[in-house]
Design an enzyme around this catalytic site. Structure first.
Site, PDB file in Angstrom:
ATOM      1  N   PRO A 167       0.853  -1.135  -0.064  1.00  0.00           N
ATOM      2  CA  PRO A 167       0.220   0.191  -0.654  1.00  0.00           C
ATOM      3  C   PRO A 167       0.735   1.409   0.099  1.00  0.00           C
ATOM      4  O   PRO A 167      -0.254   2.244   0.211  1.00  0.00           O
ATOM      5  CB  PRO A 167      -0.595   0.199   0.647  1.00  0.00           C
ATOM      6  CG  PRO A 167      -0.267  -0.853   2.403  1.00  0.00           C
ATOM      7  CD  PRO A 167       0.982  -2.181   1.251  1.00  0.00           C
ATOM      8  N   CYS A 168       1.900   1.369   0.212  1.00  0.00           N
ATOM      9  CA  CYS A 168       2.602   2.506  -0.037  1.00  0.00           C
ATOM     10  C   CYS A 168       2.507   3.751  -0.936  1.00  0.00           C
ATOM     11  O   CYS A 168       2.879   4.625  -0.972  1.00  0.00           O
ATOM     12  CB  CYS A 168       3.949   1.959  -0.032  1.00  0.00           C
ATOM     13  SG  CYS A 168       4.875   1.134  -1.339  1.00  0.00           S
TER      14      CYS A 168
END
Length: 211
Positions: A167-168
């Site tokens: 999810p960065c």
């Protein structure tokens, strides 16, 4: 009045509400689409998450058993969603997508794997590239590009080996994708699926997105 979300982040309560709403919409409209098999809300270890299941589709070149040279040539062509189709040999094989809220990133996170009674699709990177990632996302997944990278990990709730989309980059992608300042929780979840799911074959059915 519905709650609205004004940033690319979402709260746990809004995420839970969005999961319930998408499950309800699917129950009402599932017969209007054929992409998804089921949408269910699950609770495990006091954590609510959404599970979407769909048939495994494969590229035509893989399904027909093209030579490696032919497959390499096809990979140079522009990706076409119509080149994905169910394979007779994959009947009964499904892809299981779990959408889990991340308290640290404050966004949903996608975990997924292939369910097959004959165990023909082990959780390996070869399986990932061969059967799940569309060709135009291949280099991004390998190099942790704009979608954030796709790797193997242990499922946070089941501990089973699964793939996941890191999810960065989610906040940046959602910020660039949203067309209006405020979204309801279900609109946020639909936007997230549209923005993050396509890289691994999860597309929002039109019948669920229509008002």
């Amino acid at each position: 009045m519905l709650d609205v979300i004004a940033s690319p982040l979402i709260s746990k309560s809004d995420f839970d509400a969005a999961c319930d709403e998408l499950s309800r919409l699917f129950a009402e409209r599932h017969n209007l689409q054929s992409e998804w098999l089921s949408v269910d809300v699950h609770d495990r270890n006091d954590t609510r998450f959404l599970r979407i299941m769909k048939p495994l589709c494969t590229r035509v070149d893989v399904a027909l058993g093209d030579s490696q040279e032919q497959s390499d040539e096809r990979e140079l062509m522009e990706y076409d969603e119509e080149a994905l189709e169910p394979s007779p040999s994959h009947q009964g094989v499904v892809v299981e997508y779990d959408i889990v809220f991340s308290p640290s990133f404050q966004v949903p996170v996608l975990y997924f794997n292939i369910k097959d009674l004959l165990f023909r699709f082990p959780p390996t990177m070869d399986t990932l590239y061969r059967h799940l990632i569309p060709l135009q996302f291949r280099s991004q997944a390998e190099k942790a590009g704009v979608i954030g990278g796709i790797t193997l990990t242990d499922h946070p709730l089941t501990n089973a080996p699964v793939f996941f989309v890191h999810p960065c980059q989610t906040v940046s992608i959602l910020g660039a994708s949203r067309g209006k300042e405020e979204l309801t929780p279900i609109e946020f979840l639909m936007l997230w699926i549209s923005a993050m799911g396509g890289c691994v074959g999860l597309h929002l059915p039109i019948a669920l997105a229509e008002k």
